[in-house]
Design a protein around this motif. Structure first.
Motif: not given
Length: 160
Positions: A13-22
């Motif tokens: 989930v943390v990785v998906i959120v970071i990719l979403g922000i980018l």
């Protein structure tokens, strides 16, 4: 004790959120690439017209036509109308000296938001960046200008 393999749900989930922000911050940069490409193409056309007009003036000077208000020289097998040694501001004269001009570009494009007076204008319909060519006068050379309201379309008032 068992050895853990893979990622936990929280890590994913943390990785998906970071990719979403980018993606949200980077997407607008990439979405405007088409406008940037059009501005670059218009500026390239301006350079092509300036170069062709300069070469035509050189040919006219060799032929003794550079000081005449109207004259003709043969460019690429086509009789080209001149004004003080530079191509006249018509699609026929400019088309004879600039390869692909009449096939690839729109003459006097519509809905550009750019005001031009006299001469001839080339660009894309509905895009706020155009090239405007003005005939030479007795006391000044022909002008090729980039005009517009689109981002990156810097006004260039240089003579040929």
């Amino acid at each position: 004790m068992k050895k853990q393999n893979g990622f936990t749900l929280i890590e994913l989930v943390v990785v998906i959120v970071i990719l979403g922000i980018l993606a949200v911050t980077a997407a607008p940069k990439f979405l405007n690439l088409q406008d940037d490409a059009k501005v670059s193409a218009v500026k390239g056309l301006a350079g092509a017209i300036k170069g062709a007009a300069g070469i035509t003036y050189g040919k006219a000077a060799v032929a003794g036509e550079e000081s005449k208000e109207t004259g003709y020289i043969t460019v690429n097998g086509v009789s080209t109308a001149l004004t003080y040694g530079y191509p006249q501001a018509t699609s026929a004269s400019l088309g004879a000296v600039v390869d692909g001009l009449n096939a690839d570009w729109v003459e006097n494009p519509t809905d550009t938001g750019v005001t031009t007076i006299g001469g001839v204008t080339y660009g894309y319909n509905g895009f706020g960046c155009v090239v405007h060519y003005t005939e030479a006068k007795a006391d000044e050379p022909a002008k090729t200008e980039v005009k517009g309201t689109a981002d990156g379309c810097i006004v260039d008032t240089g003579s040929n």
